[in-house]
Design a protein around this motif. Sequence first.
Motif, PDB file in Angstrom:
ATOM      1  N   CYS A  96      37.415  40.285  12.738  1.00  0.00           N
ATOM      2  CA  CYS A  96      36.008  39.934  12.839  1.00  0.00           C
ATOM      3  C   CYS A  96      35.178  41.111  12.319  1.00  0.00           C
ATOM      4  CB  CYS A  96      35.607  39.567  14.259  1.00  0.00           C
ATOM      5  SG  CYS A  96      35.682  40.888  15.472  1.00  0.00           S
ATOM      6  N   ALA A  97      34.011  40.802  11.843  1.00  0.00           N
ATOM      7  CA  ALA A  97      33.158  41.812  11.232  1.00  0.00           C
ATOM      8  C   ALA A  97      31.698  41.473  11.495  1.00  0.00           C
ATOM      9  CB  ALA A  97      33.415  41.885   9.731  1.00  0.00           C
ATOM     10  N   ALA A  98      30.869  42.516  11.534  1.00  0.00           N
ATOM     11  CA  ALA A  98      29.450  42.334  11.826  1.00  0.00           C
ATOM     12  C   ALA A  98      28.579  42.901  10.706  1.00  0.00           C
ATOM     13  CB  ALA A  98      29.091  43.010  13.148  1.00  0.00           C
ATOM     14  N   ASP A  99      27.576  42.143  10.345  1.00  0.00           N
ATOM     15  CA  ASP A  99      26.513  42.608   9.446  1.00  0.00           C
ATOM     16  C   ASP A  99      25.339  42.934  10.358  1.00  0.00           C
ATOM     17  OD1 ASP A  99      24.696  41.033   6.666  1.00  0.00           O
ATOM     18  OD2 ASP A  99      24.500  42.985   7.628  1.00  0.00           O
ATOM     19  N   LEU A 100      25.143  44.215  10.657  1.00  0.00           N
ATOM     20  CA  LEU A 100      24.190  44.619  11.690  1.00  0.00           C
ATOM     21  C   LEU A 100      22.736  44.477  11.275  1.00  0.00           C
ATOM     22  CD1 LEU A 100      25.916  47.839  13.069  1.00  0.00           C
ATOM     23  CD2 LEU A 100      26.183  45.474  13.806  1.00  0.00           C
ATOM     24  N   ARG A 101      22.475  44.614  10.005  1.00  0.00           N
ATOM     25  CA  ARG A 101      21.098  44.503   9.513  1.00  0.00           C
ATOM     26  C   ARG A 101      21.080  43.473   8.395  1.00  0.00           C
ATOM     27  NH1 ARG A 101      21.717  49.997  10.613  1.00  0.00           N
ATOM     28  NH2 ARG A 101      20.170  50.833  12.069  1.00  0.00           N
ATOM     29  N   PRO A 102      21.121  42.202   8.759  1.00  0.00           N
ATOM     30  CA  PRO A 102      21.215  41.169   7.729  1.00  0.00           C
ATOM     31  C   PRO A 102      20.065  41.222   6.729  1.00  0.00           C
ATOM     32  CG  PRO A 102      21.626  40.247   9.914  1.00  0.00           C
ATOM     33  CD  PRO A 102      21.117  41.635  10.125  1.00  0.00           C
ATOM     34  N   MET A 103      20.435  41.246   5.459  1.00  0.00           N
ATOM     35  CA  MET A 103      19.439  41.240   4.399  1.00  0.00           C
ATOM     36  C   MET A 103      19.034  39.815   4.042  1.00  0.00           C
ATOM     37  SD  MET A 103      21.063  44.116   1.883  1.00  0.00           S
ATOM     38  CE  MET A 103      19.904  43.695   0.586  1.00  0.00           C
ATOM     39  N   TYR A 104      19.911  38.889   4.342  1.00  0.00           N
ATOM     40  CA  TYR A 104      19.678  37.503   3.967  1.00  0.00           C
ATOM     41  C   TYR A 104      19.610  36.620   5.208  1.00  0.00           C
ATOM     42  CZ  TYR A 104      21.298  39.573  -0.362  1.00  0.00           C
ATOM     43  OH  TYR A 104      21.447  40.396  -1.437  1.00  0.00           O
ATOM     44  N   ARG A 105      18.921  35.536   5.062  1.00  0.00           N
ATOM     45  CA  ARG A 105      18.704  34.642   6.191  1.00  0.00           C
ATOM     46  C   ARG A 105      20.012  34.101   6.741  1.00  0.00           C
ATOM     47  NH1 ARG A 105      18.212  29.212   6.915  1.00  0.00           N
ATOM     48  NH2 ARG A 105      16.727  28.494   8.495  1.00  0.00           N
ATOM     49  N   ASP A 106      20.897  33.684   5.833  1.00  0.00           N
ATOM     50  CA  ASP A 106      22.158  33.097   6.258  1.00  0.00           C
ATOM     51  C   ASP A 106      23.311  34.076   6.055  1.00  0.00           C
ATOM     52  OD1 ASP A 106      21.174  29.873   4.957  1.00  0.00           O
ATOM     53  OD2 ASP A 106      20.901  30.734   6.948  1.00  0.00           O
ATOM     54  N   CYS A 107      24.320  33.943   6.889  1.00  0.00           N
ATOM     55  CA  CYS A 107      25.483  34.818   6.744  1.00  0.00           C
ATOM     56  C   CYS A 107      26.184  34.529   5.430  1.00  0.00           C
ATOM     57  CB  CYS A 107      26.431  34.645   7.928  1.00  0.00           C
ATOM     58  SG  CYS A 107      27.229  33.030   8.033  1.00  0.00           S
ATOM     59  N   SER A 108      26.992  35.476   5.021  1.00  0.00           N
ATOM     60  CA  SER A 108      27.615  35.397   3.706  1.00  0.00           C
ATOM     61  C   SER A 108      29.105  35.639   3.802  1.00  0.00           C
ATOM     62  CB  SER A 108      26.971  36.450   2.789  1.00  0.00           C
ATOM     63  OG  SER A 108      27.701  36.596   1.590  1.00  0.00           O
ATOM     64  N   ALA A 109      29.808  35.147   2.794  1.00  0.00           N
ATOM     65  CA  ALA A 109      31.239  35.410   2.690  1.00  0.00           C
ATOM     66  C   ALA A 109      31.519  36.745   2.008  1.00  0.00           C
ATOM     67  CB  ALA A 109      31.912  34.285   1.904  1.00  0.00           C
ATOM     68  N   ALA A 110      30.485  37.439   1.585  1.00  0.00           N
ATOM     69  CA  ALA A 110      30.654  38.695   0.843  1.00  0.00           C
ATOM     70  C   ALA A 110      31.084  39.813   1.774  1.00  0.00           C
ATOM     71  CB  ALA A 110      29.349  39.064   0.139  1.00  0.00           C
ATOM     72  N   GLU A 111      32.269  40.301   1.574  1.00  0.00           N
ATOM     73  CA  GLU A 111      32.855  41.304   2.459  1.00  0.00           C
ATOM     74  C   GLU A 111      32.029  42.582   2.533  1.00  0.00           C
ATOM     75  OE1 GLU A 111      36.983  41.866   1.614  1.00  0.00           O
ATOM     76  OE2 GLU A 111      37.099  43.749   2.712  1.00  0.00           O
ATOM     77  N   HIS A 112      31.422  43.003   1.419  1.00  0.00           N
ATOM     78  CA  HIS A 112      30.735  44.292   1.385  1.00  0.00           C
ATOM     79  C   HIS A 112      29.492  44.328   2.277  1.00  0.00           C
ATOM     80  CE1 HIS A 112      28.295  42.059  -1.538  1.00  0.00           C
ATOM     81  NE2 HIS A 112      27.330  42.914  -1.262  1.00  0.00           N
ATOM     82  N   LEU A 113      29.019  43.184   2.718  1.00  0.00           N
ATOM     83  CA  LEU A 113      27.826  43.147   3.577  1.00  0.00           C
ATOM     84  C   LEU A 113      28.154  43.488   5.034  1.00  0.00           C
ATOM     85  CD1 LEU A 113      26.026  39.951   2.231  1.00  0.00           C
ATOM     86  CD2 LEU A 113      25.476  42.342   1.747  1.00  0.00           C
ATOM     87  N   TYR A 114      29.396  43.467   5.380  1.00  0.00           N
ATOM     88  CA  TYR A 114      29.810  43.679   6.765  1.00  0.00           C
ATOM     89  C   TYR A 114      30.229  45.128   6.958  1.00  0.00           C
ATOM     90  CZ  TYR A 114      29.414  38.690   6.971  1.00  0.00           C
ATOM     91  OH  TYR A 114      28.913  37.410   6.908  1.00  0.00           O
ATOM     92  N   THR A 115      29.557  45.797   7.878  1.00  0.00           N
ATOM     93  CA  THR A 115      29.733  47.241   8.034  1.00  0.00           C
ATOM     94  C   THR A 115      30.629  47.624   9.196  1.00  0.00           C
ATOM     95  OG1 THR A 115      27.708  47.289   9.352  1.00  0.00           O
ATOM     96  CG2 THR A 115      27.498  47.747   6.998  1.00  0.00           C
ATOM     97  N   ASN A 116      30.789  46.736  10.143  1.00  0.00           N
ATOM     98  CA  ASN A 116      31.600  47.055  11.324  1.00  0.00           C
ATOM     99  C   ASN A 116      32.717  46.025  11.455  1.00  0.00           C
ATOM    100  OD1 ASN A 116      28.706  48.120  11.868  1.00  0.00           O
ATOM    101  ND2 ASN A 116      30.035  49.279  13.251  1.00  0.00           N
ATOM    102  N   TRP A 117      33.915  46.533  11.693  1.00  0.00           N
ATOM    103  CA  TRP A 117      35.094  45.692  11.693  1.00  0.00           C
ATOM    104  C   TRP A 117      35.921  45.907  12.954  1.00  0.00           C
ATOM    105  CZ3 TRP A 117      36.507  42.382   7.618  1.00  0.00           C
ATOM    106  CH2 TRP A 117      35.663  42.420   6.509  1.00  0.00           C
ATOM    107  N   GLY A 118      36.549  44.816  13.416  1.00  0.00           N
ATOM    108  CA  GLY A 118      37.520  44.942  14.477  1.00  0.00           C
ATOM    109  C   GLY A 118      38.845  45.449  13.924  1.00  0.00           C
ATOM    110  N   GLN A 119      39.783  45.674  14.819  1.00  0.00           N
ATOM    111  CA  GLN A 119      41.063  46.248  14.412  1.00  0.00           C
ATOM    112  C   GLN A 119      42.013  45.212  13.834  1.00  0.00           C
ATOM    113  OE1 GLN A 119      40.200  45.536  17.451  1.00  0.00           O
ATOM    114  NE2 GLN A 119      41.956  44.645  18.555  1.00  0.00           N
TER     115      GLN A 119
END
Length: 127
Positions: A96-119
């Motif tokens: 699982c991964a979190a985009d803490l400061r979303p730039m876009y209204r809807d979530c994205s499949a783009a991996e680079h937007l997610y800054t925090n990751w689970g193990q």
Amino acid sequence: QVQLGESGRVLVHSVDSLRLSCTASGLRANESHIAWFRRVTAKQRESVSCISSHDGTTYYHDSVKERFTISRDNARNTVYLQMNSMEPDDTAAYYCAADLRPMYRDCSAAEHLYTNWGQGTQVTVSS
């Protein structure tokens, strides 16, 4: 400190169901876009599903549509991935991964937007 932790059973049989949980600490799950990715050995990590922060809009990879459901429990600060009718091709390490400061209204499949990751949690589906 922002942390994401996944949990769930790791070995299932084909057509079984499994629910993965992603519990967030240091952030509110409903203020971030949260996504599930998976990696099959030696392949790129691919987006499975995501849920948007503001209204819970969801996205699913074509291979899991109609089988997987992402949901969020704000009271538990947890995002779930319910996986039904599992197939051997679903075998992968799930993150699982979190985009803490979303730039876009809807979530994205783009991996680079997610800054925090689970193990990650290894899920194996036997035929």
